[in-house]
Write a protein that holds these residues in place. Structure first.
Motif, short mmCIF file in Angstrom:
data_model
loop_
_atom_site.label_atom_id
_atom_site.label_comp_id
_atom_site.label_asym_id
_atom_site.label_seq_id
_atom_site.Cartn_x
_atom_site.Cartn_y
_atom_site.Cartn_z
N UNK B 256 0.83 -1.20 0.00
CA UNK B 256 0.00 0.00 0.00
C UNK B 256 0.88 1.26 0.00
N UNK B 257 2.03 1.18 0.66
CA UNK B 257 2.95 2.31 0.63
C UNK B 257 3.40 2.60 -0.80
N UNK B 419 -5.55 12.69 12.34
CA UNK B 419 -5.04 13.73 11.45
C UNK B 419 -5.80 13.82 10.14
N UNK B 420 -6.04 12.66 9.53
CA UNK B 420 -6.74 12.65 8.25
C UNK B 420 -8.19 13.11 8.40
N UNK B 421 -8.83 12.70 9.51
CA UNK B 421 -10.22 13.12 9.75
C UNK B 421 -10.31 14.63 9.93
N UNK B 444 -1.66 18.01 2.14
CA UNK B 444 -1.31 16.63 2.45
C UNK B 444 0.08 16.48 3.06
N UNK B 445 0.84 17.59 3.17
CA UNK B 445 2.25 17.39 3.52
C UNK B 445 2.44 17.02 4.99
N UNK B 446 1.42 17.26 5.85
CA UNK B 446 1.59 16.87 7.25
C UNK B 446 1.04 15.47 7.51
N UNK B 447 0.57 14.82 6.46
CA UNK B 447 -0.11 13.53 6.65
C UNK B 447 0.75 12.37 6.16
N UNK B 448 0.51 11.21 6.74
CA UNK B 448 1.17 10.00 6.26
C UNK B 448 0.66 9.70 4.84
N UNK B 449 1.50 8.98 4.09
CA UNK B 449 1.21 8.84 2.67
C UNK B 449 -0.15 8.24 2.35
#
Lengths: 318, 546, 307
Positions: B256-257, B419-421, B444-449
């Motif tokens: 998935x990464x 974070x995504x929510x 999106x830069x503060x979020x995991x991929x």
């Protein structure tokens, strides 16, 4: 380096401006008085002549700015006008001998408090969250909470009652230094206790803040001894915050002096000020307020300059 | 490799972190073996425990953390049993550390040389003068400018990329057996990153030093590591040789990464009609410092314009000019052909409603003391006059749109969201105003991929559903590839190049665009070597720095 | 010997305080539910001691006329009578019942200090938040004014102003409140500034929200926690300032029962080895310690685990 001198000159200029504005406030505050100043000072029962005399003496008929610059011109030359309560006596006469005593007491207390507080503050920061830290912290917190006169009377009760030290700190003329130190010990100790608690807590906070920096962790991970981490890595960066802590607390000491002098009947400016306030001897109060404010401003200025000089970011820049 | 070559061996490592009065597990039983001269990449998203493991490899735990189980064996020494003094003698001498932020990890009070010499002199490896000569030598090897003079500067006088290289040199000062690199390039711009990566790889190879390279960026680790270990929430997912891992990832999570990079939205039809927002010859400055110099571009409905640039390029300032937070010194912003008042305070409610913004840090973009209901509801109430039942209905509808279950989330506080929510709530707030145009500032830069990819897909879907025009501010070219229709490349306050995406990603490029594009790490272990080789031939600038 | 006895009594007092604090915490935790229950149960002993003391002071202040055996200003005997079953703590310099005046002092001293702090907070936090939110010239002007006012030590400034305006309770409250509001202003502005730079405030501004909405709905909820802690600290400071002024004879004026003045009026007894004048001073100290303990705990909780 030229930049640094310019910065320091700027700070100095700022200090002078602050003092100037402070002098306006101190002088101008009397203008806030509703109604006639002379009447208010002398009370309702005053005779018309004495009111008129005061009005003449203070040139109350002249516009306020002329009176202000007259006063300021005198102050710069060391002339604070004449006392209202002791008719005709120059204020500078009343202040001069006491100024020395107050400074003696303040320096005496500072000489005990600063090394003690810094040492304790650093130790407590190093051993943070230990039992020693908790006890020191609670004790300091309690000491901060004590009114100065409470500390003073406890010391009198414990130390003076037992006859170790005099509870009245009268200064006989011509006393030598040892005698003076002995007589002023209790007031100085009172101030030391009160100020040390504040200073210790603030030092602790400053050091802990510093010890959490990444460069301290880096020094540890380079395998440096704990002593070297503190002395070589933390202290050079701690000068600025510590200078500020010391300045704030010495300034606080100035305020503390007033109460302590009254408790111990110490012949200093603070006691004179309190007496003058109750006699509403405004020229004296103004003069002393200005001196205390000047000392306060100068202390902060000094801390500012030391912080500037200890910061390589400001010293070396391309 | 024989067992004799094993330098570091960690077995069943458990680490706990303090939370309130409880200790919660951060790392639950990780094994790790590192041979002499080998580079191991530790990969994981935020909270995976990778930095904690890196420090534990030195026998060190930060305040609020403790190593609660397992063994750490470094060259026959049990680091968990070792005395403080023993550890101290190892640190800096045989195991060194390179931190994420060199700017914060160099002591501001001392010169670089002073800090370089500290470890070799204090550990008794070299004399001061030997160490100084050695420093200049290493500074030269690592291609720092002015190797003789740079050591006599203070950290604040040296740029970020150079500091990071100087820190690598410092770690090498005692010629340690092992260096821990803790996200050494995360804080750097891409063009600067190349230089640092090249320097680290060179020097590690040259001295045959073993290293643990910690990062969240797969493409970066592909250049650096011989082997890769993937972590997720304190557990090991899988480990393999780099090429093997890149070619055939075994685990679903690993795959998935990889897949994230595959998202690309279909090409959109050419823009028709008038642009929604246009910048016309805009210049702006903060005080006297000019930050934007005569920039112009258009944003059309249903299209996404990606504004790309490194820090200081002026891309965020352009957004501030459009929203009216920073009135331009020259030029104007048009909305559907009409000039907008330069100051947002002079704009009508309708003008404000039509241009919305989504922020980079969802944490600071949502008022932590207000429930979701209020955060999303306020714009709908203000602009559309909804109240009572109608308002609640609308909020629920918006939550549906951003794929959050209304009943569950409507009365939560932002702190009760991931974070995504949170970022989704930020999107819902922008949608609530029913705008024509949305600025997405590094959303999106503060979020995991994986989370970031979800957000990109959501934004793409919403654009189609509501005919939105997006201005997408980003420094990440992978994001640009994924979502942009048009690209604007900015550098130092100017637009260097602009045009539709297919054109922008095909040569020929402006030199800066070329530099920017070629600096983005690719998932190919040979990419860095190839790039450096190419650049040496073409004699292209070796980085944006200086 | 004297020192030993004092040390003994200090030890006893500490023991009693710790036991009482422990008991109070157990009781408080048993009487509460949910979040509050957890907070109280985990409170350190210093904090529960503080809360207990504050509660006791509150009760005494509210019920002063019921508790005090004699009216506040009634002369009940000759001066400086020793402790007895009638006059528990003896009489003061004018022959008034010491214990009754202590009780009324709770109401007067604490009440005045509380009102002053409240006023200082109202002025300081409104102006501070306004300066932080509006910025620009208003902020510059107010900040420079406060800088200059703070360049005069507060007690000295208070003395100056009291000379000019005379000493009445109202002027005392106004003068101290204005001087202290400068400190509140600084904090409110700093905290407010930290919130104002947040993106959610920018978002609210760009939405077209007005100043009042911004301050009351968006900023205020985020600054209450530090402001409440500061309220405790400021209260201590104001309380000590007023007590110092009263002790100097320039604060709360007789015949109003007030702890600072009571120390001053009866100070001569100390030189005769009588502890009675220390009691009002101790009452001041005890309340300040209590408030500080609670504030310290709150600050620690607010800072979470950031050491």
């Amino acid at each position: 380096m030229a930049r640094v001198w310019r910065m320091i000159a700027q700070r100095l200029a700022f200090g002078v401006v602050t003092l100037f504005v402070v002098s306006i406030i101190i002088f101008g505050a009397t203008e806030l008085l509703p109604g006639d100043f002379a009447q208010a000072v002398l009370g309702q029962a005053a005779t018309a002549e004495s009111v008129a005399a005061i009005r003449r003496e203070l040139n109350l008929d002249l516009p306020v700015y002329i009176r202000y610059f007259d006063w300021l011109g005198g102050v710069v030359q060391g002339d604070f006008g004449t006392s209202l309560a002791q008719r005709g006596r120059p204020v500078s006469d009343m202040i001069l001998s006491r100024l020395g005593n107050t400074f003696f007491l303040a320096i005496y207390a500072a000489a005990m408090a600063v090394p003690l507080a810094l040492t304790l503050g650093i130790l407590v920061a190093l051993w943070r969250n230990s039992l020693f830290d908790r006890i020191a912290n609670s004790t300091a917190l309690s000491a901060i909470s004590f009114p100065e006169f409470f500390v003073a009377y406890i010391l009198i009760f414990v130390l003076a009652q037992a006859g170790y030290f005099p509870s009245m700190a009268r200064m006989p003329a011509g006393a030598d230094l040892g005698e003076k130190l002995y007589r002023a010990f209790l007031p100085a100790l009172t101030l030391t206790l009160v100020v040390t608690a504040h200073m210790m807590r603030m030092t602790r906070a400053a050091i802990i803040n510093l010890l959490s920096s990444p460069y301290i962790e880096m020094a540890r991970l380079k395998g440096m001894r704990p002593s070297r981490v503190i002395v070589h890595h933390a202290l050079p960066n701690a000068i600025a915050p510590i200078a500020n802590v010391v300045a704030i607390n010495l300034a606080y000491l100035i305020t503390g002096v007033v109460v302590v002098e009254v408790v111990f009947v110490y012949p200093g400016l603070g006691q004179l000020m309190v007496d003058s306030v109750s006699r509403r001897d405004i020229p004296v109060v103004q003069a002393i307020a200005l001196i205390f404010a000047a000392a306060y401003v100068l202390l902060n200025l000094l801390a500012d300059v030391i912080s500037t000089l200890s910061n390589p970011r400001l010293l070396y820049r391309d | 490799m024989s067992t004799q070559d094993v330098l570091l061996s960690i077995r069943d490592l458990k680490i706990e972190g303090k939370s309130g009065d409880d200790w919660l597990p951060i790392v639950n039983g990780v094994d790790l073996t590192l041979h002499r001269g080998e580079v191991l990449g530790l990969i994981g998203e935020s909270g995976a425990g990778k930095s904690t493991i890196g420090l534990a490899a030195m026998g060190f735990a930060r305040d609020g953390c403790r190593i609660s189980g397992g063994t750490i064996d470094f060259d026959g020494i049990d680091l968990r049993r070792a005395s403080r003094e023993q550890l101290r003698r190892l640190h800096g001498k045989r195991i060194a550390y390179v931190a994420q932020s060199a700017a914060a990890s160099f002591n501001p009070a001392h010169r670089l040389m002073e800090q370089y010499c500290e470890a070799p002199v204090r550990h008794g490896v070299m004399s001061r003068s030997e160490a100084e000569r050695d420093a200049v030598d290493l500074y030269r090897k690592i291609r720092l400018p002015d190797p003789e003079g740079i050591g006599f500067r203070y950290p604040h006088q040296v740029s970020g990329g150079q500091l990071q290289r100087a820190m690598t040199a410092m770690a090498m000062s005692c010629r340690p057996d092992l260096i821990i690199f803790d996200e050494p390039t995360t804080a750097l711009d891409v063009t600067t990153q190349i230089e640092v990566l090249a320097a680290i790889r060179d020097i590690v190879e040259q001295f045959g030093t073993a290293a643990i390279y910690i990062t969240h960026d797969l493409a970066v680790v592909a250049q650096m590591a011989d082997r890769i270990k993937i972590l997720l929430r304190g557990d090991e997912i899988e480990e393999a040789d780099t090429r093997e891992m890149l070619a055939a990832p075994k685990h679903d999570y690993t795959r998935s990464l990889w897949a994230v990079r595959a998202f690309q939205r279909p090409e959109q039809p050419a823009p028709k009609g008038a642009p929604v927002v246009s910048l016309r010859n805009v210049s702006a400055s903060y005080g006297k410092v000019p930050v934007l110099d005569n920039i112009s571009f258009d944003i059309h409905p249903r299209r996404t314009v990606a504004v790309v640039g490194e820090s200081g390029s002026g891309k965020s300032t352009a957004a501030r000019v459009i929203t009216g937070l920073l009135p331009p010194t020259r030029g104007e912003v048009l909305f559907e052909g009409d000039a907008l008042p330069p100051d947002y305070r002079k704009r009508t409610r309708e003008q404000l409603r039509n241009a919305q913004m989504i922020y980079q840090m969802a944490d600071t973009a949502l008022n932590p003391k207000l429930p979701i209901r209020r955060i999303i509801g306020r714009p709908a109430q203000m602009y559309l006059g909804l109240n009572g039942r109608a308002l609640t209905e609308r909020i629920r509808e918006l939550l549906h749109l951003i794929e959050l279950e209304p009943d569950e989330y409507i009365d939560r506080l932002p702190s009760e969201l991931s974070g995504g929510q949170k970022q989704r709530i930020g999107i819902a707030r922008a949608l609530a105003a029913e705008p024509r145009f949305i600025i997405c500032d590094e959303v999106t830069s503060a979020l995991d991929q994986i989370v970031a990819e979800g957000i990109l897909r959501l934004l793409d879907r919403l654009q189609g559903a509501f005919d939105l025009a997006y201005m997408f501010i980003t420094h990440d070219l992978a994001t640009v590839r994924a979502i942009a229709d048009d690209v604007v490349v900015m550098q130092k306050g100017r637009v260097v190049e602009q045009g539709p995406k297919p054109e922008m990603f095909a040569p020929p490029h402006e030199p800066y665009t070329e530099l920017l594009l070629s600096s983005v790490p690719e998932m190919d272990p040979d990419w860095l070597s190839r790039l450096l080789e190419e650049r040496r031939h073409k004699d292209l600038p070796q980085g944006a720095e200086k | 010997m004297g020192t030993l006895i004092v040390l003994f009594w200090i030890a006893v007092a500490l023991g009693v305080a710790i036991a009482a604090a422990w008991g109070f915490r157990a009781l408080a935790a048993a009487l509460t539910r949910g979040e509050l229950h957890r907070a109280l149960r985990d409170a350190p002993l210093t904090a529960s001691f503080g809360m207990m003391v504050i509660l006791i002071y509150l009760v005494i202040a509210l019920l002063a006329p019921v508790i005090a055996p004699f009216p506040e200003r009634m002369v009940v005997g000759s001066q400086f009578m020793p402790w007895s079953s009638v006059n528990w703590l003896g009489t003061d310099a004018l022959g008034r019942d010491m214990f009754s005046r202590m009780v009324y002092g709770t109401r007067n001293t604490v009440g005045i200090a509380f009102a002053t702090t409240l006023l200082a907070f109202l002025i300081g936090s409104v102006l501070g938040l306004l300066a932080a939110t509006v910025g620009g010239l208003l902020d510059q002007g107010l900040s420079r004014l406060v800088d200059v006012l703070m360049a005069i030590p507060s007690l000295i400034f208070a003395l100056l102003l009291l000379t000019i305006f005379g000493t009445s309770i109202l002027t005392l409250i106004l003068v101290i409140a204005v001087i202290d509001s400068t400190r509140v202003f600084r904090l409110a502005r700093a905290v407010g500034e930290g919130v104002v730079v947040m993106d959610y405030i920018e978002a609210a501004r760009l939405r077209g929200e007005g100043l009042v909405y911004l301050i009351t709905r968006e900023i205020l909820p985020n600054v209450t926690a530090p402001l409440v802690a500061e309220f405790g600290l400021r209260f201590c400071f104001v309380f000590l300032s007023i007590s110092a002024l009263s002790f100097l004879g320039l604060g709360i004026q007789p015949p109003t029962a007030d702890w600072g003045s009571m120390v001053r009026e009866n100070a001569t007894l100390i030189t005769f080895g009588d502890v009675t004048p220390l009691l009002p001073a101790g009452a001041i100290a005890l309340l300040t310690v209590a408030v500080n303990f609670v504030v310290d705990w709150q600050l620690y909780r607010a800072s979470g685990l950031k050491e």
